[in-house]
Design an enzyme around this catalytic site. Structure first.
Site, PDB file in Angstrom:
ATOM      1  N   TYR A 119       0.871  -1.219  -0.047  1.00  0.00           N
ATOM      2  CA  TYR A 119      -0.174   0.042  -0.048  1.00  0.00           C
ATOM      3  C   TYR A 119       0.992   1.157   0.057  1.00  0.00           C
ATOM      4  O   TYR A 119       1.609   1.388   0.789  1.00  0.00           O
ATOM      5  CB  TYR A 119      -0.883   0.114   1.228  1.00  0.00           C
TER       6      TYR A 119
ATOM      7  N   TYR B  30      -5.923   5.415  -7.389  1.00  0.00           N
ATOM      8  CA  TYR B  30      -6.178   5.079  -6.021  1.00  0.00           C
ATOM      9  C   TYR B  30      -7.573   4.745  -5.834  1.00  0.00           C
ATOM     10  O   TYR B  30      -8.454   5.310  -5.909  1.00  0.00           O
ATOM     11  CB  TYR B  30      -6.080   6.717  -5.494  1.00  0.00           C
TER      12      TYR B  30
END
Ligand SMILES: [Zn+2]
Lengths: 389, 329
Positions: free
Chosen positions: A293, A343
Site C-alpha cells: 500500500y 487510487y
C-alpha cells in the site's frame, strides 16, 4: 478443519452501565465502562482481549475503546451494519473469530447517548460528537489537515533515526512510475519520470515531495472469493488465500499514532505480519512479489520492514539498486500502485496481486511467482493477505 | 439556566411566532437589471449566455435575457447597511424581534442548517421582485453537536409585479446556546459582514472540553493524570489504560519541550493558516506528547531534538492555541 461452531464458544462475561435520560458523560466513557465491566465479570484482564466487534452506527471507534480500556492488541475489528439488525451478528463475528482461532477473546459493544445526544427520533444528526471528530481536533487547529502532514511527521523521525534520505523515496517513486508507464490502465501510462523530475518537484509537506504522494482518481475494483474446491472448476488459476490478518496495536490512532515511544515503526503491521506468516507457514523468503500500500512512498519502507524483508530502519537501504523493480528481489506494485496507477483504496492492488499469480500482469516478472503479499493502509489499524498458486 | 416555569413561558413566547409574517412584504430596491446580473455572473463564474448575452438571448426561446434563478433572494436584500445593525438595535422586523428574544435567554448562536428553493418562473430585466416571509415551524429544544437550541423554519415566497409566483425558499436556522466556539458562533450584526478566515476549531465533547477550556479561559495547557496510579495521559481519555480507573485530575504543563518530529506544510494552503507552516510532535518535560506548531522559526532551521518553549496564545480573531518557539541557547 473446523466444520461446525456448535459448542465451540460461550458468553463468559457481561457488563453494563446504568440506563438514564442523560448519562452526563461521553459515549466513549460509556463504552469503556461497559467493556471494562464485562472483562472483569469474565474474570479476565484487558490484555486477554484480542478482538472487538461493534456497530457501524456507533460513534465510538474500536481503537478508542482499546486505547481507553488498555487493550494492547487487536487481531480482529468488525463493525456490523443496519442498526437494530446488528446486535446478534456481533455474537456471530465473535464466534467466527474465536472458533477459528483468529482470536482468544472478543468483546462486542454498543454505547450511545441516545436521549441526551443525537436522537434517532430527531431524524437529524447535526455533527455528532464521535471519538473520530474529537481525535482530529488535536491536529486540525495546528494545520495538520491532510494525510501528507501525518505521514511526513513519521517520515521526518524515520530519516533522523536511521539516516535515511529522500534517495530511498525517489527510488520507489521512480520505479513505480516506470511500471505504470507500461500499464494502459494507469494514469501515468506512457509518462515515466526521471530522478531529476522527482528532485525538482515541489514539497507538499516537507519531507514529502509531489511524487511521494499518490494520485486521486475515480474508479471501482472488486473481487470474488469462493472455496478452493469450487475454484478447481473455474477458468483461471486460483489465487489461494494463504493468510488474512487484521491488526491494531497499543496506542493506535488513525494516521496520528504520535504518542508511542517509537513513531518510526508500525506495531500494527508487525502484528499483521506475524499472523500472516503464522497462518500460512511462510516467511519473507517465500514471497516472490508484493503489492505494498503506497499512498505515500515512505510507508512502503515501513511495511517492508514489518514484513521482515529487512530489519526495522533498514528499508531505505534495502530498496536501493532496483530491489522493487521488474528484475529485483521483490517486484513491488507492478501495476504502478496508488502512486501512479490509481487510487481505488487498495482493491486495485489486490487485482494486480491476482494477476501476478495468474501470470497476466503487464509487468509480469520473468521469475516464477508462487506467493504474493498484498497489504492495506499504513499508520492505522490495518490488514494484509498472502495469496499464492 | 431557566427553571421549568421560565422555560415554559419562554417557549410559549417563541412558539407564538409560528404562522406569523416577518412584516410587510419586502420590495426590491432596484428592479431586476442587466448590470447586477452581469456582476453576479462574473463573481460566480457563470458564463451562461441566457443571462448576459442580449444578442444571443434575443434568439432564444425566452426572447431576451433572464436573471439567474439563484439570484432570486438577492433582489430583495437590504444591502450594505445590514452590516451595521447592532444586536440590540430596535428590531427591523419580526425575525430580528424573535432572534432578540432568543439572545436574551442565552441562545445567542445562530447557524443556518438547511435551505431549499423551488423555482416556478424566471425573473427578467425590468421585473420588480417582492418577497413575503413567514415563520413556518419552531421545534422543541434539541441537543446538537454545537449546543442546545431551537430550529426555526421560515418560508419565503417570491413574486413579481404581476403577482406571478417566481419561487419559494424554505430556510432553517438553529438558534442555540453556544457550547463550542463562542466567538465564532456569535451572531454577527446582520450576518452580512465577512470575517477573516480562522483556524478550524476542534469538536468539543465530554472528554476534551475541559482541556480546551483551560487553554481558552486560563491560557493553560493541562495534562490529565490518573488519580489512582498517577499515570499522565494525553490526548485525554475517560479511563486510565493502566489501571482502568475513571478518577482523574490534571497537572499544568511547564511547556518545556523537545521536538520529537516535525513537518513543514506547504500545500494545499487552507484559509485561516499561513504557510509554510511548521507542525511538530513536542515531547513535553512531563513525558507526554503534544502536537502543535513551532513558530518564529525558519523552517530550514528546524531539527529534531530542538528545545522549545510553549505558551498559549491568540493565533487569530477567535482561536487560542498552544504554540512553541525555539529556546535560544
Ligand atoms: Zn491509573
Amino acid at each position: 478443519m473446523l466444520t461446525s461452531i456448535k459448542d465451540e464458544c460461550a458468553i463468559v462475561g457481561i457488563g453494563m452501565t446504568e440506563i438514564s435520560k442523560n448519562s452526563g458523560r461521553s459515549e466513549l466513557q460509556l463504552a469503556a465502562e461497559c467493556v471494562s465491566a464485562a472483562i472483569k465479570d469474565a474474570g479476565l484482564k484487558p490484555h486477554d482481549i484480542d478482538g472487538l466487534t461493534g456497530f457501524t452506527l456507533d460513534h465510538v471507534d474500536e481503537i478508542e475503546v482499546a486505547r481507553t480500556v488498555g487493550i494492547p492488541e487487536l487481531k480482529m475489528m468488525s463493525r456490523m451494519p443496519h442498526g437494530g439488525g446488528a446486535p446478534m451478528s456481533l455474537v456471530q463475528q465473535a464466534v467466527m473469530a474465536v472458533s477459528t482461532g483468529m482470536c482468544k477473546a472478543v468483546v462486542g459493544y454498543r454505547a450511545m447517548n441516545g436521549r441526551s445526544g443525537a436522537r434517532y427520533s430527531e431524524g437529524v444528526a447535526d455533527g455528532p460528537e464521535t471519538t473520530d471528530a474529537i481525535s482530529w481536533g488535536w491536529y486540525m487547529p495546528y494545520g495538520l489537515l491532510t494525510p501528507a502532514c501525518w505521514v511526513a511527521m513519521h517520515t521526518q523521525r524515520y530519516m533522523h533515526e536511521y539516516g535515511a534520505t529522500d534517495e530511498a523515496l525517489a527510488e520507489i517513486a521512480v520505479a513505480q512510475r516506470d511500471f505504470a508507464s507500461r500499464n494502459p490502465n494507469a494514469l501515468f501510462y506512457g509518462r515515466p519520470i526521471t530522478m531529476d523530475d522527482y528532485y525538482n518537484a515541489p514539497y507538499i509537506v516537507e519531507p514529502l515531495k509531489l511524487y511521494d504522494c499518490c494520485i486521486e482518481t475515480d474508479g471501482g475494483a472488486a473481487f470474488v472469493i469462493t472455496s478452493a474446491e469450487r475454484a478447481k472448476d473455474l477458468p483461471h488459476t486460483p489465487a489461494m488465500v494463504r493468510s488474512a490478518a487484521q491488526g491494531a496495536a497499543f496506542d493506535q490512532e488513525v494516521m496520528t499514532s504520535f504518542y508511542r515511544d517509537c513513531i518510526t515503526t508500525l506495531p500494527e503491521y508487525d502484528l499483521v505480519a506475524k499472523q500472516c506468516y503464522e497462518q500460512s507457514g511462510l516467511g519473507p523468503d517465500d514471497l516472490d512479489a508484493a503489492i505494498i500500500y503506497d499512498a505515500f512512498t515512505p510507508i512502503v519502507l515501513f511495511q517492508l520492514e514489518s514484513f521482515g524483508f529487512c530489519k526495522h530502519g533498514e528499508g531505505h537501504e534495502w530498496v536501493k539498486g532496483g530491489t522493487l523493480g521488474p528484475d529485483g528481489r521483490l517486484p513491488t506494485n507492478t501495476h504502478g500502485g496508488l502512486l501512479s496507477e490509481g487510487y481505488i483504496h487498495g482493491i486495485n492492488g489486490l487485482a494486480e496481486g491476482v494477476r501476478l499469480i495468474r501470470g497476466t500482469s503487464v509487468n509480469q516478472p520473468k521469475k516464477n511467482i508462487e506467493n504474493v503479499l498484498v497489504t492495506s493502509g499504513a499508520s492505522m489499524p490495518t490488514s494484509a493477505i498472502i495469496i499464492g498458486k | 439556566m431557566m427553571n421549568p416555569e421560565e422555560k415554559k413561558a419562554f417557549e410559549k413566547q417563541i412558539h407564538a411566532y409560528i404562522g406569523k409574517e416577518f412584516g410587510p412584504a419586502l420590495v426590491g430596491q432596484d428592479d431586476v437589471n442587466q448590470a447586477m446580473v452581469r456582476q453576479w455572473c462574473e463573481v460566480m463564474g457563470d458564463a451562461n449566455p441566457a443571462y448576459t448575452d442580449t444578442e444571443w438571448a434575443a434568439t432564444s426561446s425566452r426572447g431576451g435575457t433572464i436573471a439567474p434563478p439563484s439570484m432570486l433572494h438577492i433582489w430583495v436584500m437590504q444591502g450594505y447597511p445590514m452590516a451595521f445593525i447592532k444586536p440590540d438595535d430596535p428590531p427591523v422586523d419580526r425575525q430580528r424581534e424573535l432572534h432578540q428574544i432568543f439572545d436574551k435567554y442565552g441562545y445567542k448562536g445562530v447557524v443556518a442548517t438547511n435551505c431549499t428553493t423551488e423555482f416556478f418562473t424566471e425573473a427578467k430585466p425590468g421585473d420588480s421582485i417582492q418577497s413575503h416571509s413567514t415563520f413556518d415551524t419552531i421545534s422543541d429544544e434539541k441537543a446538537t453537536g454545537i449546543g442546545t437550541g431551537y430550529f426555526i423554519e421560515t418560508v419565503t415566497n417570491f413574486t413579481n409585479q404581476d403577482g406571478e409566483k417566481l419561487g419559494r425558499m424554505v430556510f432553517r436556522v438553529l438558534k442555540f446556546i453556544p457550547t463550542a466556539q463562542p466567538a465564532a458562533a456569535e451572531e454577527s450584526s446582520g450576518g452580512a459582514m465577512s470575517k477573516d478566515p480562522t483556524r478550524l476549531a476542534p469538536a468539543l465533547g465530554h472528554d476534551n472540553k475541559w482541556w480546551w477550556d483551560a487553554v481558552n479561559n486560563d491560557d493553560k495547557v493541562l495534562i490529565q493524570r490518573c488519580k489512582s496510579c498517577e499515570t499522565l495521559r494525553h490526548p485525554p481519555r475517560p479511563m486510565c489504560h493502566k489501571c482502568q480507573s475513571l478518577e482523574w485530575d490534571s497537572i499544568e504543563s511547564t511547556m518545556d519541550g523537545t521536538v520529537n518530529s516535525f513537518c513543514v506544510i506547504c500545500y494545499p494552503e487552507i484559509p485561516g493558516y499561513s504557510y509554510p507552516l511548521v507542525g511538530a510532535v513536542i515531547e513535553l518535560a512531563e513525558g507526554t506528547r503534544l502536537v502543535s506548531n513551532v513558530v518564529d522559526v525558519d523552517p530550514d532551521d528546524m531539527v529534531i531534538g530542538m528545545k522549545v518553549k510553549g505558551t498559549v496564545e491568540q493565533v487569530d480573531e477567535v482561536t487560542k492555541l498552544p504554540q512553541f518557539r525555539p529556546v535560544k541557547s
